[in-house]
Design an enzyme around this catalytic site. Sequence first.
Site, short mmCIF file in Angstrom:
data_model
loop_
_atom_site.label_atom_id
_atom_site.label_comp_id
_atom_site.label_asym_id
_atom_site.label_seq_id
_atom_site.Cartn_x
_atom_site.Cartn_y
_atom_site.Cartn_z
N HIS A 108 -14.45 -13.27 -7.06
CA HIS A 108 -14.88 -12.13 -6.70
C HIS A 108 -16.33 -12.10 -6.41
O HIS A 108 -17.16 -12.25 -7.53
CB HIS A 108 -14.23 -10.86 -7.64
CG HIS A 108 -14.77 -9.51 -7.22
ND1 HIS A 108 -14.73 -9.25 -5.98
CD2 HIS A 108 -15.25 -8.47 -7.89
CE1 HIS A 108 -15.35 -7.74 -5.92
NE2 HIS A 108 -15.60 -7.53 -6.98
N CYS A 129 -11.07 -4.17 -7.15
CA CYS A 129 -11.55 -5.66 -6.57
C CYS A 129 -10.72 -6.57 -7.16
O CYS A 129 -10.91 -7.60 -6.71
CB CYS A 129 -12.93 -5.58 -7.30
SG CYS A 129 -14.11 -4.34 -6.71
N ASN A 183 -20.51 -6.60 -2.06
CA ASN A 183 -19.07 -6.53 -2.90
C ASN A 183 -18.05 -5.65 -2.02
O ASN A 183 -18.20 -4.63 -1.84
CB ASN A 183 -19.20 -5.53 -4.22
CG ASN A 183 -18.04 -5.52 -5.00
OD1 ASN A 183 -16.86 -5.80 -4.37
ND2 ASN A 183 -17.83 -5.24 -6.37
#
Length: 329
Positions: free
Chosen positions: A256, A119, A286
């Site tokens: 993020h 990520c 996500n």
Amino acid sequence: MSTPTSPAIAILGTGSNAPARVLTNDELSRQVDTSDEWIFTRTGIRERRIAGPDESVAALAAAAGRFALADAGLEPGQIDLLIVATCTPDLPMPSTACLVQTELGLRERAACVDLNAACTGFVYALDHAWALLASGRYRHALVIGAEKNSTLIDWADRGTCVLFGDGAGAVVLGPARPGTTSGILDAQLGAIPGTAELLLVPGGGSSPLAPESRRHIAMKGKEVFKFAVRGMEEVTRDLLARNGLSGADLSLVVPHQANLRIIHALAQYLELPYERIFVNVDRYGNTSAASIPLALDEARRAGRLKTGDLMLLVAFGAGLTYGGALVRW
Ligand code: COA
């Protein structure tokens, strides 16, 4: 601190692309023992996008890249470096970047490579591209984050299947336009030793111990949560301090998009009003390396960035990795 560059390397264009298929919390709660209320309260997520079997990561990435090129006013032939940040490549080889190169019609003398920092992938890729452009050996880079996380999900595991989604986002980097103060100012990357088992896909690579049946995301959610907050706070603190800045100097933070509670913790740490933090985790979940460029593109289109604004991009992910970048818009 990174070496100042002349001219500054700036983001010249952004683009994004997400699959059309929306998977809502209500739909998920018909498949596993969960509810919209639980998912929203613990994560801030309402829905996510899911790519179909015919929608490849390369295709998602290329579409985002095409939008970013058009936004920057550049032709594909002007790109001489392509980095695709992904932890869900279509194939073990060749790289997704090589597939995207062909799809976008980039020239042969373009360096094409994938980067996996989970990520944190986009922030890693941005920093790498910035360094290569600053070296003077490359002029324009296309940096894409693209993921098909849905392929790594155990759809019977309610602890992880509610969190992730698919999508892509892209930026074009190049010499800042004359007469502007735009540019990447600084970046910092890191990885916390000994934390690999907190968030991983234990199978599907070349490890003989990993049968195909374990090719799913496995996560210790509570621990990841704590490291995520710590990593993002520490990298933000370092970046601000060494540039003589404070949280109040930031016009926009694009974090993020993993969990709204993690984003709230960061906002609190920076003592920033919520309006200065961009959030779209409610609509995408996500999307790993795609998360920041997808959010950045939406923030721009929503008029959340003005020329001269100072922006922080900050992420964490499997590794565990973390990273941040300060960008003058
Ligand atoms: N629906 C309903 N209940 C659920 C559930 C779901 N989707 N997922 C877990 N639960 C249950 C658990 O089984 C547990 O039940 P128990 O108390 O009976 O054992 C209870 O809810 C609490 O679970 P817990 O794991 O303690 O919840 P939490 O508050 O830590 O939230 C996460 C779980 C995953 C949302 C949270 O830990 C998180 O977001 N961590 C970071 C993950 C992340 O960002 N990963 C990506 C990094 S890039």
